[in-house]
Design an enzyme around this catalytic site. Sequence first.
Site, PDB file in Angstrom:
ATOM      1  N   SER A  87      10.712   5.996   9.845  1.00  0.00           N
ATOM      2  CA  SER A  87       9.045   6.162   9.341  1.00  0.00           C
ATOM      3  C   SER A  87       9.031   7.549   8.647  1.00  0.00           C
ATOM      4  O   SER A  87       9.810   8.387   8.880  1.00  0.00           O
ATOM      5  CB  SER A  87       8.126   6.342  10.796  1.00  0.00           C
ATOM      6  OG  SER A  87       8.683   7.535  11.544  1.00  0.00           O
ATOM      7  N   VAL A  88       7.857   7.648   7.792  1.00  0.00           N
ATOM      8  CA  VAL A  88       7.602   8.761   6.918  1.00  0.00           C
ATOM      9  C   VAL A  88       5.956   9.005   7.208  1.00  0.00           C
ATOM     10  O   VAL A  88       5.135   8.224   7.334  1.00  0.00           O
ATOM     11  CB  VAL A  88       7.878   8.629   5.813  1.00  0.00           C
ATOM     12  CG1 VAL A  88       7.096  10.181   5.085  1.00  0.00           C
ATOM     13  CG2 VAL A  88       9.204   8.425   5.365  1.00  0.00           C
ATOM     14  N   ARG A  94       6.215   9.988  -0.527  1.00  0.00           N
ATOM     15  CA  ARG A  94       6.588  10.140  -2.183  1.00  0.00           C
ATOM     16  C   ARG A  94       6.999  11.681  -2.330  1.00  0.00           C
ATOM     17  O   ARG A  94       6.781  12.287  -3.325  1.00  0.00           O
ATOM     18  CB  ARG A  94       5.263   9.930  -3.052  1.00  0.00           C
ATOM     19  CG  ARG A  94       4.740   8.629  -2.941  1.00  0.00           C
ATOM     20  CD  ARG A  94       3.862   8.244  -3.919  1.00  0.00           C
ATOM     21  NE  ARG A  94       3.165   7.167  -3.637  1.00  0.00           N
ATOM     22  CZ  ARG A  94       1.943   6.615  -2.980  1.00  0.00           C
ATOM     23  NH1 ARG A  94       1.503   7.652  -2.157  1.00  0.00           N
ATOM     24  NH2 ARG A  94       1.716   5.554  -2.713  1.00  0.00           N
ATOM     25  N   ARG A  95       7.826  12.089  -1.242  1.00  0.00           N
ATOM     26  CA  ARG A  95       8.389  13.560  -1.393  1.00  0.00           C
ATOM     27  C   ARG A  95       9.883  13.649  -1.418  1.00  0.00           C
ATOM     28  O   ARG A  95      10.564  14.611  -1.016  1.00  0.00           O
ATOM     29  CB  ARG A  95       7.676  14.478  -0.290  1.00  0.00           C
ATOM     30  CG  ARG A  95       6.239  14.874  -0.306  1.00  0.00           C
ATOM     31  CD  ARG A  95       5.740  15.704   0.486  1.00  0.00           C
ATOM     32  NE  ARG A  95       4.460  15.777   0.300  1.00  0.00           N
ATOM     33  CZ  ARG A  95       3.647  16.826   0.869  1.00  0.00           C
ATOM     34  NH1 ARG A  95       4.351  17.674   1.441  1.00  0.00           N
ATOM     35  NH2 ARG A  95       2.436  16.878   0.921  1.00  0.00           N
ATOM     36  N   VAL A  97      11.543  12.365   1.464  1.00  0.00           N
ATOM     37  CA  VAL A  97      11.858  12.126   2.795  1.00  0.00           C
ATOM     38  C   VAL A  97      12.729  11.020   3.181  1.00  0.00           C
ATOM     39  O   VAL A  97      13.925  11.142   3.960  1.00  0.00           O
ATOM     40  CB  VAL A  97      10.547  12.268   3.785  1.00  0.00           C
ATOM     41  CG1 VAL A  97      10.966  12.340   5.099  1.00  0.00           C
ATOM     42  CG2 VAL A  97       9.983  13.572   3.563  1.00  0.00           C
ATOM     43  N   LEU A  98      12.245   9.758   2.865  1.00  0.00           N
ATOM     44  CA  LEU A  98      12.793   8.578   3.444  1.00  0.00           C
ATOM     45  C   LEU A  98      14.171   8.380   2.513  1.00  0.00           C
ATOM     46  O   LEU A  98      15.051   8.161   3.225  1.00  0.00           O
ATOM     47  CB  LEU A  98      12.098   7.131   2.878  1.00  0.00           C
ATOM     48  CG  LEU A  98      12.628   6.048   3.117  1.00  0.00           C
ATOM     49  CD1 LEU A  98      12.936   5.706   4.631  1.00  0.00           C
ATOM     50  CD2 LEU A  98      11.863   4.730   2.612  1.00  0.00           C
ATOM     51  N   THR A  99      14.333   8.813   1.332  1.00  0.00           N
ATOM     52  CA  THR A  99      15.758   8.686   0.570  1.00  0.00           C
ATOM     53  C   THR A  99      16.545   9.790   1.161  1.00  0.00           C
ATOM     54  O   THR A  99      17.674   9.379   1.290  1.00  0.00           O
ATOM     55  CB  THR A  99      15.331   9.209  -0.979  1.00  0.00           C
ATOM     56  OG1 THR A  99      14.619   8.275  -1.499  1.00  0.00           O
ATOM     57  CG2 THR A  99      16.644   9.089  -1.757  1.00  0.00           C
ATOM     58  N   GLU A 123       8.524  -3.582   5.954  1.00  0.00           N
ATOM     59  CA  GLU A 123       7.990  -3.566   4.510  1.00  0.00           C
ATOM     60  C   GLU A 123       9.434  -3.675   3.668  1.00  0.00           C
ATOM     61  O   GLU A 123       9.895  -2.787   3.369  1.00  0.00           O
ATOM     62  CB  GLU A 123       7.364  -2.225   3.977  1.00  0.00           C
ATOM     63  CG  GLU A 123       5.973  -2.137   4.591  1.00  0.00           C
ATOM     64  CD  GLU A 123       5.425  -0.801   4.186  1.00  0.00           C
ATOM     65  OE1 GLU A 123       4.646  -1.063   3.218  1.00  0.00           O
ATOM     66  OE2 GLU A 123       5.347   0.183   4.977  1.00  0.00           O
ATOM     67  N   TYR A 127      13.453  -1.621   1.112  1.00  0.00           N
ATOM     68  CA  TYR A 127      14.908  -1.185   1.379  1.00  0.00           C
ATOM     69  C   TYR A 127      15.924  -1.724   0.239  1.00  0.00           C
ATOM     70  O   TYR A 127      17.086  -1.435   0.169  1.00  0.00           O
ATOM     71  CB  TYR A 127      15.318  -1.762   2.748  1.00  0.00           C
ATOM     72  CG  TYR A 127      14.569  -1.035   3.951  1.00  0.00           C
ATOM     73  CD1 TYR A 127      15.085   0.065   4.372  1.00  0.00           C
ATOM     74  CD2 TYR A 127      13.547  -1.435   4.207  1.00  0.00           C
ATOM     75  CE1 TYR A 127      14.584   0.792   5.141  1.00  0.00           C
ATOM     76  CE2 TYR A 127      12.907  -0.686   5.317  1.00  0.00           C
ATOM     77  CZ  TYR A 127      13.445   0.271   5.841  1.00  0.00           C
ATOM     78  OH  TYR A 127      12.674   1.187   6.893  1.00  0.00           O
ATOM     79  N   PHE A 413      14.969  -4.786  16.880  1.00  0.00           N
ATOM     80  CA  PHE A 413      15.437  -3.367  17.503  1.00  0.00           C
ATOM     81  C   PHE A 413      14.675  -2.330  16.530  1.00  0.00           C
ATOM     82  O   PHE A 413      15.073  -1.140  16.808  1.00  0.00           O
ATOM     83  CB  PHE A 413      17.062  -3.370  17.481  1.00  0.00           C
ATOM     84  CG  PHE A 413      17.715  -3.780  16.324  1.00  0.00           C
ATOM     85  CD1 PHE A 413      17.907  -2.976  15.069  1.00  0.00           C
ATOM     86  CD2 PHE A 413      17.948  -4.761  16.017  1.00  0.00           C
ATOM     87  CE1 PHE A 413      18.431  -3.137  13.745  1.00  0.00           C
ATOM     88  CE2 PHE A 413      18.445  -5.170  14.425  1.00  0.00           C
ATOM     89  CZ  PHE A 413      18.748  -4.412  13.742  1.00  0.00           C
TER      90      PHE A 413
END
Length: 413
Positions: A87-88, A94-95, A97-99, A123, A127, A413
């Site tokens: 999660s972000v 768009r900063r 964080v996920l990447t 979503e 991925y 999971f």
Amino acid sequence: MGTDRATELKVLRPEEWDGWWDGLIRAFGDGPVTAEERELDRSVTEFDRSLAAWDGDTVVGTAGAFSFRMTVPGGTQVPTAGVTMVSVAATHRRRGVLTSMMRRQLDDVRALGEPLAVLTASEPAIYGRFGYNSAAFQVHAEIDTSRVTLAVPAGTEDVRLRYAKPADVLDACEAVYAALVPRRPGMLDRLPGWEQVALVDPESGRDGASALQCVLAERDGRVTGYARFRTKLGWGPSGHDGTVKLEALEALDPATDAALWRFLCDIDLMSTLSVRGRPVDDTWQYLVSDIRRCVPRLRDSAYVRLVDVGKALAARSYQVPVDVVFEVEDTFCPWNAGRWRLTGDAKGAACERTSDAAELSLSVRELAACYLGGVSLLSLAAAGRVRELRPGALTEASVAFGSPVVPWLPHGF
């Protein structure tokens, strides 16, 4: 969108779990969660595999992994990272964080020697850029049990069914599940503690249905299957209109399987059997008298990522002998990029780097899609996702990558 200070990525410490989990729940928009659910989530968290992105003293990103073993074609259970709890915070989209979390996580998975990662995507569009692709699907259905009948195989009458408290027969049910794991690609060995997940039964999550029920199936004095379900009573203009909500069903043989499905379709005062997340080749489809009265719907399920192409392709077996050179594109995990020669058959395989001319060209996402045997390389090529460089190589590889049993991820999971 920019930020005036960078986020810091750290491995989660036990004392930070509450804030980390609260951030995850907020990001998913979840409502109230019981203390039992919260404690169970904490108990299965692998802290050394959980990441937290911090902005000052606030958690703004979460990601975790479970140390699963997943069945691949041929029956081998391969070490697999079960990617979870990603999660972000809405304030930090768009900063990057996920990447940054995906980058760190896949580096860690590789360092642990796990050739595969798998996730279920809230979503799916997110991925693909990290090399994941849908490799297994599932079926939902609403079976009209007031109009549908079942044709059951010989031996069904020999199966004894009995009600049991789910917790009292947990070990017996888990033994059935464990026996089935090697039979189907995509199935997961249960980690310690995971057997308890299926028993969590808060009233707030029942949507007006009953508490969790369990029926055990026995043949010749041994347990051969089980079904966990709920019932929800309803009434319409013509009378009873209840629904059976299936939670899990596993069986070791066709007669047991048919006996359980027949039981679920015959419960008094119920006119619909609602099933979710079942295998695409689930047997009820071949027992029912009218498939149109069952309204089957296909959904995506397991998203697979080949973290180490060589190890992953060598870990599974192949339906027919195969000898093919792949040119693989992988921008996010560049250690996978380049040419690989795969040789194998039903007994095993090898996959090594090569300088030989490429015969098929594709990205790591296409390899992920076909890895469990549920998606055809020919279908991917028809969509323009695979390029044949040697005539005949595509058909040869497509047949080899298939699986006689449709892959299925048994639980989230």
